[in-house]
Design a protein around this motif. Sequence first.
Motif, PDB file in Angstrom:
ATOM      1  N   TRP A  21      12.156   0.548 -10.663  1.00 20.84           N
ATOM      2  CA  TRP A  21      11.765   1.945 -10.843  1.00 20.84           C
ATOM      3  C   TRP A  21      12.027   2.425 -12.261  1.00 20.84           C
ATOM      4  N   THR A  22      12.969   1.808 -12.959  1.00 20.26           N
ATOM      5  CA  THR A  22      13.179   2.147 -14.370  1.00 20.26           C
ATOM      6  C   THR A  22      11.882   1.941 -15.140  1.00 20.26           C
ATOM      7  N   ARG A  23      11.172   0.883 -14.815  1.00 26.94           N
ATOM      8  CA  ARG A  23       9.888   0.610 -15.471  1.00 26.94           C
ATOM      9  C   ARG A  23       8.899   1.763 -15.258  1.00 26.94           C
ATOM     10  N   GLU A  24       8.872   2.325 -14.064  1.00 24.12           N
ATOM     11  CA  GLU A  24       7.985   3.460 -13.798  1.00 24.12           C
ATOM     12  C   GLU A  24       8.411   4.688 -14.603  1.00 24.12           C
ATOM     13  N   LEU A  25       9.729   4.875 -14.725  1.00 23.25           N
ATOM     14  CA  LEU A  25      10.241   6.043 -15.441  1.00 23.25           C
ATOM     15  C   LEU A  25       9.944   5.979 -16.930  1.00 23.25           C
ATOM     16  N   LEU A  26       9.802   4.766 -17.463  1.00 25.39           N
ATOM     17  CA  LEU A  26       9.452   4.627 -18.879  1.00 25.39           C
ATOM     18  C   LEU A  26       8.133   5.316 -19.207  1.00 25.39           C
ATOM     19  N   ASN A  27       7.273   5.446 -18.216  1.00 31.53           N
ATOM     20  CA  ASN A  27       5.951   6.035 -18.440  1.00 31.53           C
ATOM     21  C   ASN A  27       5.952   7.560 -18.385  1.00 31.53           C
ATOM     22  N   ILE A  28       7.088   8.167 -17.966  1.00 28.28           N
ATOM     23  CA  ILE A  28       7.071   9.633 -17.810  1.00 28.28           C
ATOM     24  C   ILE A  28       8.154  10.337 -18.624  1.00 28.28           C
ATOM     25  N   GLY A  29       9.082   9.591 -19.224  1.00 26.95           N
ATOM     26  CA  GLY A  29      10.159  10.208 -19.989  1.00 26.95           C
ATOM     27  C   GLY A  29      10.311   9.594 -21.362  1.00 26.95           C
ATOM     28  N   LYS A  30      11.144  10.244 -22.188  1.00 27.59           N
ATOM     29  CA  LYS A  30      11.375   9.763 -23.546  1.00 27.59           C
ATOM     30  C   LYS A  30      12.733   9.099 -23.709  1.00 27.59           C
ATOM     31  N   LYS A  31      13.653   9.381 -22.797  1.00 27.21           N
ATOM     32  CA  LYS A  31      14.969   8.757 -22.832  1.00 27.21           C
ATOM     33  C   LYS A  31      15.483   8.626 -21.405  1.00 27.21           C
ATOM     34  N   GLU A  90       0.831  -1.209   0.000  1.00 28.74           N
ATOM     35  CA  GLU A  90       0.000   0.000   0.000  1.00 28.74           C
ATOM     36  C   GLU A  90       0.863   1.256   0.000  1.00 28.74           C
ATOM     37  N   GLU A  91       1.938   1.219   0.762  1.00 26.86           N
ATOM     38  CA  GLU A  91       2.817   2.385   0.829  1.00 26.86           C
ATOM     39  C   GLU A  91       3.659   2.514  -0.435  1.00 26.86           C
ATOM     40  N   ILE A  92       4.046   1.383  -1.036  1.00 24.87           N
ATOM     41  CA  ILE A  92       4.704   1.433  -2.342  1.00 24.87           C
ATOM     42  C   ILE A  92       3.794   2.105  -3.362  1.00 24.87           C
ATOM     43  N   ALA A  93       2.512   1.799  -3.297  1.00 29.50           N
ATOM     44  CA  ALA A  93       1.549   2.396  -4.229  1.00 29.50           C
ATOM     45  C   ALA A  93       1.484   3.910  -4.067  1.00 29.50           C
ATOM     46  N   VAL A  94       1.599   4.379  -2.835  1.00 33.69           N
ATOM     47  CA  VAL A  94       1.606   5.826  -2.582  1.00 33.69           C
ATOM     48  C   VAL A  94       2.803   6.482  -3.264  1.00 33.69           C
ATOM     49  N   VAL A  95       3.970   5.854  -3.102  1.00 34.30           N
ATOM     50  CA  VAL A  95       5.186   6.416  -3.695  1.00 34.30           C
ATOM     51  C   VAL A  95       5.130   6.332  -5.220  1.00 34.30           C
ATOM     52  N   LYS A  96       4.665   5.206  -5.746  1.00 36.46           N
ATOM     53  CA  LYS A  96       4.547   5.079  -7.200  1.00 36.46           C
ATOM     54  C   LYS A  96       3.607   6.134  -7.768  1.00 36.46           C
ATOM     55  N   SER A  97       2.532   6.415  -7.059  1.00 36.93           N
ATOM     56  CA  SER A  97       1.591   7.436  -7.508  1.00 36.93           C
ATOM     57  C   SER A  97       2.273   8.805  -7.593  1.00 36.93           C
ATOM     58  N   ALA A  98       3.129   9.093  -6.612  1.00 33.33           N
ATOM     59  CA  ALA A  98       3.851  10.363  -6.626  1.00 33.33           C
ATOM     60  C   ALA A  98       4.803  10.431  -7.820  1.00 33.33           C
ATOM     61  N   VAL A  99       5.468   9.328  -8.129  1.00 37.15           N
ATOM     62  CA  VAL A  99       6.352   9.281  -9.291  1.00 37.15           C
ATOM     63  C   VAL A  99       5.557   9.481 -10.578  1.00 37.15           C
ATOM     64  N   GLN A 100       4.410   8.851 -10.669  1.00 31.31           N
ATOM     65  CA  GLN A 100       3.591   8.928 -11.879  1.00 31.31           C
ATOM     66  C   GLN A 100       3.036  10.327 -12.132  1.00 31.31           C
ATOM     67  N   GLN A 101       3.054  11.174 -11.113  1.00 25.23           N
ATOM     68  CA  GLN A 101       2.561  12.542 -11.265  1.00 25.23           C
ATOM     69  C   GLN A 101       3.623  13.505 -11.785  1.00 25.23           C
ATOM     70  N   ILE A 102       4.863  13.033 -11.939  1.00 25.98           N
ATOM     71  CA  ILE A 102       5.921  13.880 -12.491  1.00 25.98           C
ATOM     72  C   ILE A 102       5.603  14.178 -13.953  1.00 25.98           C
ATOM     73  N   VAL A 103       5.685  15.436 -14.317  1.00 28.03           N
ATOM     74  CA  VAL A 103       5.387  15.839 -15.698  1.00 28.03           C
ATOM     75  C   VAL A 103       6.501  16.756 -16.215  1.00 28.03           C
ATOM     76  N   GLY A 104       6.506  16.933 -17.514  1.00 21.76           N
ATOM     77  CA  GLY A 104       7.420  17.891 -18.126  1.00 21.76           C
ATOM     78  C   GLY A 104       8.847  17.408 -18.246  1.00 21.76           C
ATOM     79  N   VAL A 105       9.044  16.096 -18.382  1.00 18.09           N
ATOM     80  CA  VAL A 105      10.411  15.586 -18.504  1.00 18.09           C
ATOM     81  C   VAL A 105      10.556  14.768 -19.783  1.00 18.09           C
ATOM     82  N   ASN A 106      11.703  14.924 -20.412  1.00 15.88           N
ATOM     83  CA  ASN A 106      12.066  14.118 -21.568  1.00 15.88           C
ATOM     84  C   ASN A 106      13.247  13.214 -21.234  1.00 15.88           C
TER      85      ASN A 106
END
Length: 229
Positions: A70-80, A42-58
């Motif tokens: 965590w690399t897998r999570e970053l694939l959803n918010i960046g381009k490289k 449950e607490e991992i989900a809280v942190v993942k949610s915070a990561v998923q809210q990062i915007v404006g990054v390439n």
Amino acid sequence: MTDNILQQQIDYYRARANEYDEWFYRIGRYDRGEVNNQRWFEEIAVVKSAVQQIVGVNDILELASGTGIWTRELLNIGKKITAIDASKEVIAINRSKLNSPIVEYQQLDLFTWQPDTEYDLVFFAFWLSHVPPTLVDSFLAKVYQSVCIGGQVFIIDSRFEPTSTAKDHTLENDRNIYITRKLNDKQEYQIVKIFYHPDELQEKLNQVGFDADVKITDKYFIYAHGKKI
């Protein structure tokens, strides 16, 4: 003493590569029972949610990228993503898991790493706690140098909680920065482990120049999101 511990730390994570995910997914020695495991996820989900809210990054730099959780999570918010780790073993696992053309891997010791590029986001999870106090300010200065103006930093780490580690590990709240870690085969290593309080981490990030917000989950995690202004 410090150089020896840092080498043991590298050796430990190389030897632990195939076991690392057992810790994160609460398997084997890390299974702490239904209640604690549920709280962990449950607490991992809280942190993942915070990561998923990062915007404006390439372009993203991930330090101590490990097995790719965590690399897998970053694939959803960046381009490289540039993923750096000292262990070729965990890099191989990360690459095998993700098989992504947008991830570039570099095998480097983060204590000798020197930044030469600026990124929109610098991210690292469960790494700062392994940086000795004598090196933490210089390390964070390198992180700051790696973030472009207006760019972001995101840090995740552990709170002091005995059930966060293996059943055969002992955590003492004695401020000793050196602890013993075991593998499944009972090999033992000495590593650095520091548990930051939110105000301590806030001060460290502010001192180096980040405008940061530090949060904690109920039991297991501390995380910080900052901006270079």
